[in-house]
Motif scaffolding. Sequence first.
Motif, mmCIF file in Angstrom:
data_model
loop_
_atom_site.group_PDB
_atom_site.id
_atom_site.type_symbol
_atom_site.label_atom_id
_atom_site.label_comp_id
_atom_site.label_asym_id
_atom_site.label_seq_id
_atom_site.Cartn_x
_atom_site.Cartn_y
_atom_site.Cartn_z
ATOM 1 N N SER A 55 0.832 -1.155 -0.017
ATOM 2 C CA SER A 55 -0.174 0.197 -0.305
ATOM 3 C C SER A 55 0.914 1.169 0.526
ATOM 4 O O SER A 55 2.324 1.245 0.959
ATOM 5 C CB SER A 55 -0.795 -0.164 1.644
ATOM 6 O OG SER A 55 -1.491 1.246 0.917
ATOM 7 N N ARG A 109 -0.194 3.713 0.598
ATOM 8 C CA ARG A 109 -0.315 5.474 1.665
ATOM 9 C C ARG A 109 0.278 4.715 2.812
ATOM 10 O O ARG A 109 0.703 5.670 4.023
ATOM 11 C CB ARG A 109 -2.075 4.876 2.502
ATOM 12 C CG ARG A 109 -2.866 5.662 2.978
ATOM 13 C CD ARG A 109 -4.642 5.083 3.221
ATOM 14 N NE ARG A 109 -4.853 6.487 4.411
ATOM 15 C CZ ARG A 109 -5.970 5.986 4.649
ATOM 16 N NH1 ARG A 109 -6.633 5.019 4.940
ATOM 17 N NH2 ARG A 109 -5.943 7.059 6.183
ATOM 18 N N ALA A 163 3.134 7.159 5.607
ATOM 19 C CA ALA A 163 3.140 6.993 7.033
ATOM 20 C C ALA A 163 3.951 6.002 7.497
ATOM 21 O O ALA A 163 4.027 6.358 9.109
ATOM 22 C CB ALA A 163 1.350 5.760 7.218
ATOM 23 N N THR A 195 -2.018 12.458 -4.022
ATOM 24 C CA THR A 195 -3.098 11.965 -3.937
ATOM 25 C C THR A 195 -4.002 11.553 -4.381
ATOM 26 O O THR A 195 -3.781 11.434 -6.184
ATOM 27 C CB THR A 195 -3.754 13.913 -3.180
ATOM 28 O OG1 THR A 195 -3.478 14.950 -3.264
ATOM 29 C CG2 THR A 195 -5.491 13.737 -2.591
ATOM 30 N N HIS A 196 -4.245 10.372 -3.967
ATOM 31 C CA HIS A 196 -5.576 9.501 -5.111
ATOM 32 C C HIS A 196 -6.773 10.024 -5.196
ATOM 33 O O HIS A 196 -7.372 10.293 -4.076
ATOM 34 C CB HIS A 196 -5.464 8.256 -4.328
ATOM 35 C CG HIS A 196 -5.945 6.795 -4.882
ATOM 36 N ND1 HIS A 196 -7.531 6.718 -5.042
ATOM 37 C CD2 HIS A 196 -5.422 5.572 -4.949
ATOM 38 C CE1 HIS A 196 -7.456 5.507 -6.257
ATOM 39 N NE2 HIS A 196 -5.888 5.016 -5.556
ATOM 40 N N THR A 230 -9.366 7.858 -2.899
ATOM 41 C CA THR A 230 -10.095 7.971 -1.706
ATOM 42 C C THR A 230 -9.399 9.230 -1.633
ATOM 43 O O THR A 230 -10.332 9.510 0.144
ATOM 44 C CB THR A 230 -9.073 7.367 -0.945
ATOM 45 O OG1 THR A 230 -7.700 6.939 -1.386
ATOM 46 C CG2 THR A 230 -8.935 5.875 -1.544
ATOM 47 N N HIS A 236 -6.478 9.955 -0.007
ATOM 48 C CA HIS A 236 -4.875 9.693 0.252
ATOM 49 C C HIS A 236 -4.289 10.569 0.135
ATOM 50 O O HIS A 236 -3.814 10.211 -0.929
ATOM 51 C CB HIS A 236 -5.279 8.722 0.893
ATOM 52 C CG HIS A 236 -6.789 7.835 1.955
ATOM 53 N ND1 HIS A 236 -6.889 5.960 1.540
ATOM 54 C CD2 HIS A 236 -7.648 8.961 2.441
ATOM 55 C CE1 HIS A 236 -8.353 6.287 2.407
ATOM 56 N NE2 HIS A 236 -8.164 7.128 2.797
ATOM 57 N N ALA A 237 -2.985 10.378 0.906
ATOM 58 C CA ALA A 237 -1.581 10.869 0.229
ATOM 59 C C ALA A 237 -1.276 9.535 0.136
ATOM 60 O O ALA A 237 -1.229 8.857 1.230
ATOM 61 C CB ALA A 237 -1.195 11.491 1.927
ATOM 62 N N VAL A 238 -0.577 9.296 -1.165
ATOM 63 C CA VAL A 238 0.484 8.489 -1.232
ATOM 64 C C VAL A 238 1.517 8.153 -1.942
ATOM 65 O O VAL A 238 1.259 9.083 -2.515
ATOM 66 C CB VAL A 238 -0.860 6.886 -2.110
ATOM 67 C CG1 VAL A 238 -2.112 7.146 -1.785
ATOM 68 C CG2 VAL A 238 -1.058 8.002 -3.320
ATOM 69 N N TRP A 239 2.267 7.470 -1.244
ATOM 70 C CA TRP A 239 3.976 7.154 -2.247
ATOM 71 C C TRP A 239 3.524 6.690 -3.451
ATOM 72 O O TRP A 239 2.389 6.051 -4.305
ATOM 73 C CB TRP A 239 4.720 6.378 -1.390
ATOM 74 C CG TRP A 239 5.947 5.711 -1.881
ATOM 75 C CD1 TRP A 239 6.162 4.834 -3.273
ATOM 76 C CD2 TRP A 239 6.827 6.902 -2.027
ATOM 77 N NE1 TRP A 239 7.315 4.987 -3.409
ATOM 78 C CE2 TRP A 239 8.603 5.822 -2.424
ATOM 79 C CE3 TRP A 239 7.380 7.598 -0.427
ATOM 80 C CZ2 TRP A 239 9.706 6.851 -2.114
ATOM 81 C CZ3 TRP A 239 8.717 8.269 -0.578
ATOM 82 C CH2 TRP A 239 9.810 7.685 -1.180
ATOM 83 N N ALA A 250 -2.578 3.378 -5.950
ATOM 84 C CA ALA A 250 -3.236 2.698 -4.449
ATOM 85 C C ALA A 250 -2.030 2.419 -4.367
ATOM 86 O O ALA A 250 -1.591 2.120 -2.584
ATOM 87 C CB ALA A 250 -4.327 2.226 -4.425
#
Length: 300
Positions: free
Chosen positions: A118, A120, A124, A197-198, A201, A203-206, A281
């Motif tokens: 993931s 995300r 994190a 940013t996905h 979703t 969400h911030a993602v690598w 994602a």
Amino acid sequence: MMTIAHIDPGTPPADVRAEAESLLAQDGAVLLRGFDIADADAFHRAVTCFGAPPLDSYRGGNTPRSSISTGVFTSTEYPARYEITLHNEMSYARQYPRRLFFGCLTPAESGGATPVCSGRALLADLPAPVRDRFAELGVVYHQHLHGGAGLGKSWQDTFETDDKSVVDEFLTGADARFEWTADGGLRVRQHRPGVLTHPDTGHAVWFNQADQWHPATLPDGEGDDLLSIVDGPEDLPHWVTYGDGSHIPAADLAAVRAAGDRNKLAVPWRRGDLMIVDNLAALHGRQPFTGSRKVVVSMT
């Protein structure tokens, strides 16, 4: 991180697609078993059940792979003894695939799984200073492509043409900086995000391949060996810096690899498996393996 869904052979394609879409939205990756994918044609038919047609070109791609049929490619042709570290496919490019499809025609004798992680969770799990540097500065991918003989891929193989004007048009459209060299080669620089940013979703993602483009990733001191035969890292086939041009410390990349290792999932392939990955994602890679392994890929 990834669900294994067993599909009965008689399940209507629409039902398979609905289940896969639900799991993909939840986990970022799904492994479907029961398709009984025996060859590239069967794999292509399975992929087309999911809507968007497969991309028919890998133009601009940095890794060695071959086209098997329209929209179906070999997985990265990299020596079996090496790991392919976790990455987001073509995150160095302005346009990248949103979904990846992997089909196992022949599993390896040992190893050879395609681990997923993931984006995300990886982000994190990074130390805050490392996370902030990638998020704030982004990444510059540097390519030094020879014109027919040298380290790595040629520009002709990379861009699937012998026509420099076609390459000029492609790179200009990709908002890349580039220059032709006196010896017939090509240098390319592309500034891309390290974090996205996905769109679904929020969400911030690598989302980058800094680890994969840096010589520190190579095993057994091979990165140092490569650096010893060139004038500087910019003469390597691939090189990466932070977006402001500063070098990425090996310690930062070690932290990235460690976070990926803590959050990845690797499921051994079985013949006929189909894996779908949301490229924004989740990251993917490849374990070292022994024996014959044939995994084919489509991108949409």
